[in-house]
Design a protein around this motif. Structure first.
Motif, mmCIF file in Angstrom:
data_model
loop_
_atom_site.group_PDB
_atom_site.id
_atom_site.type_symbol
_atom_site.label_atom_id
_atom_site.label_comp_id
_atom_site.label_asym_id
_atom_site.label_seq_id
_atom_site.Cartn_x
_atom_site.Cartn_y
_atom_site.Cartn_z
ATOM 1 N N ASP A 280 0.824 -1.215 0.000
ATOM 2 C CA ASP A 280 0.000 0.000 0.000
ATOM 3 C C ASP A 280 0.858 1.265 0.000
ATOM 4 O O ASP A 280 0.429 2.316 -0.508
ATOM 5 N N LYS A 283 4.695 3.661 -4.326
ATOM 6 C CA LYS A 283 4.215 4.519 -5.401
ATOM 7 C C LYS A 283 5.408 5.173 -6.093
ATOM 8 O O LYS A 283 6.492 5.302 -5.511
ATOM 9 N N PRO A 284 5.234 5.597 -7.353
ATOM 10 C CA PRO A 284 6.348 6.233 -8.064
ATOM 11 C C PRO A 284 6.691 7.583 -7.461
ATOM 12 O O PRO A 284 5.839 8.271 -6.893
ATOM 13 N N TYR A 291 11.115 5.153 1.079
ATOM 14 C CA TYR A 291 10.317 3.925 1.163
ATOM 15 C C TYR A 291 10.786 3.063 2.324
ATOM 16 O O TYR A 291 9.960 2.523 3.085
ATOM 17 N N GLU A 340 7.782 4.680 -12.408
ATOM 18 C CA GLU A 340 6.721 3.973 -13.115
ATOM 19 C C GLU A 340 7.334 2.936 -14.045
ATOM 20 O O GLU A 340 8.362 3.174 -14.680
ATOM 21 N N VAL A 367 4.916 -1.098 -10.747
ATOM 22 C CA VAL A 367 4.686 0.280 -10.300
ATOM 23 C C VAL A 367 3.995 1.040 -11.424
ATOM 24 O O VAL A 367 4.509 1.123 -12.538
ATOM 25 N N THR A 368 2.822 1.570 -11.145
ATOM 26 C CA THR A 368 2.049 2.336 -12.116
ATOM 27 C C THR A 368 2.029 3.799 -11.691
ATOM 28 O O THR A 368 2.493 4.162 -10.607
ATOM 29 N N LYS A 369 1.456 4.646 -12.527
ATOM 30 C CA LYS A 369 1.411 6.077 -12.189
ATOM 31 C C LYS A 369 0.543 6.344 -10.971
ATOM 32 O O LYS A 369 0.710 7.359 -10.282
ATOM 33 N N ASP A 370 -0.372 5.414 -10.662
ATOM 34 C CA ASP A 370 -1.281 5.603 -9.537
ATOM 35 C C ASP A 370 -0.918 4.778 -8.306
ATOM 36 O O ASP A 370 -1.512 4.949 -7.250
ATOM 37 N N GLY A 371 0.035 3.869 -8.442
ATOM 38 C CA GLY A 371 0.376 2.986 -7.324
ATOM 39 C C GLY A 371 1.029 1.724 -7.822
ATOM 40 O O GLY A 371 2.125 1.758 -8.363
ATOM 41 N N VAL A 372 0.337 0.580 -7.663
ATOM 42 C CA VAL A 372 0.901 -0.691 -8.104
ATOM 43 C C VAL A 372 -0.184 -1.578 -8.712
ATOM 44 O O VAL A 372 -1.371 -1.428 -8.418
#
Length: 386
Positions: A280, A283-284, A291, A340, A367-372
């Motif tokens: 949770d 994020k990028p 982290y 990302e 890893v995406t632009k919004d999270g994972v």
């Protein structure tokens, strides 16, 4: 996918001001060219390597009589016979062969890099490094450009990685179905290997499947121990599947129909809490240090037996970056930025020093632009979460 990877490598070489790179590591070679040949054998026998100039044609040096393996690959412009820089292949001729090898590489550098003498090499036998220096080549570490290149995946790599994950999950289902009292660790582990090979995968890098008291501490190799009723069975796939992609997922099963003990539940639920919290958090844009510092705080009881990373990169193997616990950061950590299209495996091992059992859990995430995005939906052990 091959063109993307080659472009990533060359972009890194340009950024560092290198004239080219020689790649020995068969995993790196496959990444940069899409070409493979006896990959496990080549991990300890330097009989296959590639020269990639920052600009210009690529020359693969392959094992004897293997030129046909690279036919049709647009990433390879020329195939030459390799000079194997090992004593077992060269005997008393090793140093003469190393001189010949270095001269050939230096000639290619002069032809394609001009006055630029900076040559990256990922791994190199010592005789090769000595002779390259004598040729006036400025040898630089090649792991940096390769690891940074490999760390960002494109759409095709992500889709191929998902195929590898599906293959591992099928093997895990087979393992779960076969798990009953009386089976040995080795027998159970074989189901993952069989499914992987049947679906075109390569190999499993480790032997991390343990049961009962062999689950604590972690990093004990799979054995002929018989698995008993009511024991925990922990494993890490570490599987190079189809397309060579590494699937790095961990689960812990409960053998048989017995109700789990309160201690087994406590260990499992603690590990589950750790990976869910750290997933949770991911994020990028976060730095590795940030982290690590914000990650789930492992209780003192479990700290001595902790896994060596909180999270690490995953691609064709375990890759850059390694993100360690905040307590280890000054000694073992390094900083960078989570980006990302990185793929990270989030790890947990929970077991007390001297404890009877331990729990290993791990998820593999894009890893995406919004999270994972989680690559796997393989279920957790519901009996241990109640």
């Amino acid at each position: 996918m091959r063109q993307y990877r080659l472009g990533r490598v060359r972009d890194q070489l340009k950024a560092l001001g290198y004239g080219g790179i020689v790649i020995f590591d068969p995993v790196n070679l496959r990444y940069a060219t899409g070409s493979r040949n006896m990959q496990v054998f080549m991990l300890r026998n330097p009989g296959r390597y590639v020269f990639i100039p920052t600009e210009g044609p690529i020359t693969l040096f392959d094992f004897p009589n293997c030129e046909h393996l690279s036919e049709g690959l647009e990433t390879i412009d020329e195939v030459r016979p390799a000079i194997t820089l090992s004593y077992v292949a060269s005997g008393e001729n090793l140093y003469d062969n190393a001189k010949e090898w270095a001269k050939e590489i230096a000639d290619l550098m002069a032809q394609h890099a001009g006055s630029n003498k900076k040559l990256a090499v990922d791994y190199i036998p010592s005789v090769g490094a000595v002779e390259l220096a004598k040729q006036g080549i400025d040898v630089r570490d090649g792991q940096e450009p390769i690891e940074h290149a490999r760390s960002i995946k494109n759409k095709q790599e992500i889709e191929a990685m998902k195929i590898s994950v599906r293959t591992a999950e099928e093997g895990m289902i087979r393992m779960q179905q076969a798990l009953e009292p009386g089976i040995t660790e080795n027998e159970l582990w074989s189901y993952l290997h069989q499914v992987n090979i049947a679906q075109g995968g390569d190999y499993v890098e480790t032997r991390l499947l343990n049961s009962g008291n062999r689950t604590n501490p972690w990093f004990q190799e799979c054995s002929d121990k018989v698995i008993n009723e009511g024991e925990l069975v922990a494993f890490d796939t570490d599987m190079n599947g189809p397309f060579g992609f590494f699937t790095d997922i961990s689960r812990t099963f409960l053998c048989g129909d017995s109700e789990p003990s309160n201690e087994q539940k406590r260990l499992y639920q603690t590990a589950y809490e750790q990976i869910q919290y750290n997933i949770d958090l991911l994020k990028p844009g976060m730095t590795f240090r940030e982290y690590a510092e914000k990650s789930w705080q492992i209780p003192d009881e479990f700290f001595p037996n902790r896994y060596f990373t909180v999270a690490h990169g995953t691609g064709l193997s375990g890759e850059y970056p390694y993100i360690v616990y905040p307590q280890d950061f000054e000694e073992k950590g390094y900083d960078g930025v989570i980006q990302e299209n990185m793929v990270l495996s989030v790890e947990s091992y929970i077991g007390s020093p001297g404890g009877k059992e331990g729990v290993k859990l791990e998820e593999q995430l894009l890893v995406t632009k919004d999270g994972v995005e989680n690559f796997s939906d393989f279920p957790f052990e519901h009996r241990l979460l109640k």
